[in-house]
Design a protein around this motif. Sequence first.
Motif, PDB file in Angstrom:
ATOM      1  N   UNK A 173       0.826  -1.182   0.000  1.00  0.00           N
ATOM      2  CA  UNK A 173       0.000   0.000   0.000  1.00  0.00           C
ATOM      3  C   UNK A 173       0.873   1.249   0.000  1.00  0.00           C
ATOM      4  N   UNK A 174       0.237   2.374  -0.300  1.00  0.00           N
ATOM      5  CA  UNK A 174       0.962   3.638  -0.425  1.00  0.00           C
ATOM      6  C   UNK A 174       1.219   4.243   0.946  1.00  0.00           C
ATOM      7  N   UNK A 175       2.242   3.738   1.626  1.00  0.00           N
ATOM      8  CA  UNK A 175       2.477   4.151   3.011  1.00  0.00           C
ATOM      9  C   UNK A 175       3.210   5.471   3.136  1.00  0.00           C
ATOM     10  N   UNK A 176       3.921   5.906   2.124  1.00  0.00           N
ATOM     11  CA  UNK A 176       4.675   7.143   2.235  1.00  0.00           C
ATOM     12  C   UNK A 176       3.790   8.375   2.096  1.00  0.00           C
ATOM     13  N   UNK A 229      -7.369   2.131   0.347  1.00  0.00           N
ATOM     14  CA  UNK A 229      -6.882   1.221  -0.700  1.00  0.00           C
ATOM     15  C   UNK A 229      -6.953  -0.224  -0.228  1.00  0.00           C
ATOM     16  N   UNK A 230      -6.766  -0.438   1.061  1.00  0.00           N
ATOM     17  CA  UNK A 230      -6.748  -1.806   1.603  1.00  0.00           C
ATOM     18  C   UNK A 230      -8.056  -2.551   1.324  1.00  0.00           C
ATOM     19  N   UNK A 287      -9.834  -2.405  -1.378  1.00  0.00           N
ATOM     20  CA  UNK A 287      -9.700  -2.946  -2.733  1.00  0.00           C
ATOM     21  C   UNK A 287      -8.738  -4.127  -2.713  1.00  0.00           C
ATOM     22  N   UNK A 288      -7.601  -3.946  -2.082  1.00  0.00           N
ATOM     23  CA  UNK A 288      -6.562  -4.976  -2.098  1.00  0.00           C
ATOM     24  C   UNK A 288      -7.000  -6.256  -1.395  1.00  0.00           C
ATOM     25  N   UNK A 289      -7.739  -6.117  -0.298  1.00  0.00           N
ATOM     26  CA  UNK A 289      -8.185  -7.298   0.453  1.00  0.00           C
ATOM     27  C   UNK A 289      -9.261  -8.089  -0.278  1.00  0.00           C
ATOM     28  N   UNK A 290      -9.933  -7.473  -1.242  1.00  0.00           N
ATOM     29  CA  UNK A 290     -11.014  -8.149  -1.971  1.00  0.00           C
ATOM     30  C   UNK A 290     -10.531  -8.909  -3.197  1.00  0.00           C
ATOM     31  N   UNK A 291      -9.255  -8.776  -3.550  1.00  0.00           N
ATOM     32  CA  UNK A 291      -8.735  -9.385  -4.781  1.00  0.00           C
ATOM     33  C   UNK A 291      -8.807 -10.908  -4.696  1.00  0.00           C
TER      34      UNK A 291
END
Length: 197
Positions: free
Chosen positions: A1-4, A13-14, A16-20
């Motif tokens: 994820x975009x942590x910076x 964003x998580x 979206x990412x967790x649903x993949x």
Amino acid sequence: MSRLRWNHNIHYHRIVLEAIPDDAVSALDVGTGDGLLARDLAHKVPDVTAIDLDRDVVDSARAEFSGINFLIGDVMTYDFRRKFDVVGSVATLHHLANLPAALRHLAGLTAPGGVLVVVGLARPTRLSDFAMDAVGVIQHRWLSWRRGLWEHSAPTVWPLPHSYAQVRQAAAAELPGVAWRKLPLFRYALVWYKPER
């Protein structure tokens, strides 16, 4: 994820990412803006396409992130000639005037067995909406102080054209079985898995 970088959109964003799905190989980032969701998707899916109407933000994202197919165009009319295992949209749906048609079109871009995930903004109209937004104000202040608030460069739409109730009703009509969540930080999430057949 975009942590910076951190802002309300990156924070989710998580979702979206967790649903993949485990077997996903392709993803579409709808309304990519600065390209941060596309970059996060590329860490999990080998084939990522990202589209946005704004040439300047797409050019900037293309210069910053390699290995992503960045496109300049309108998702509602662009001929992708394919479907995607993951269709993700963060803070974009309110830019699309016809809410039911937009959800129907994004569902059509989703491959059978794939997932459509929308994280969006909407207008509060009910007491529960205002209560959650009050929680969001507190969370915003805490996280902005702790992480710093990064301002994106993509165009914005205000006032918001749809209420939370309108989004929920349209999603239920267009995406049978959709999971709906109202989120702090003035957002909601829709997660819909397209049937295999």
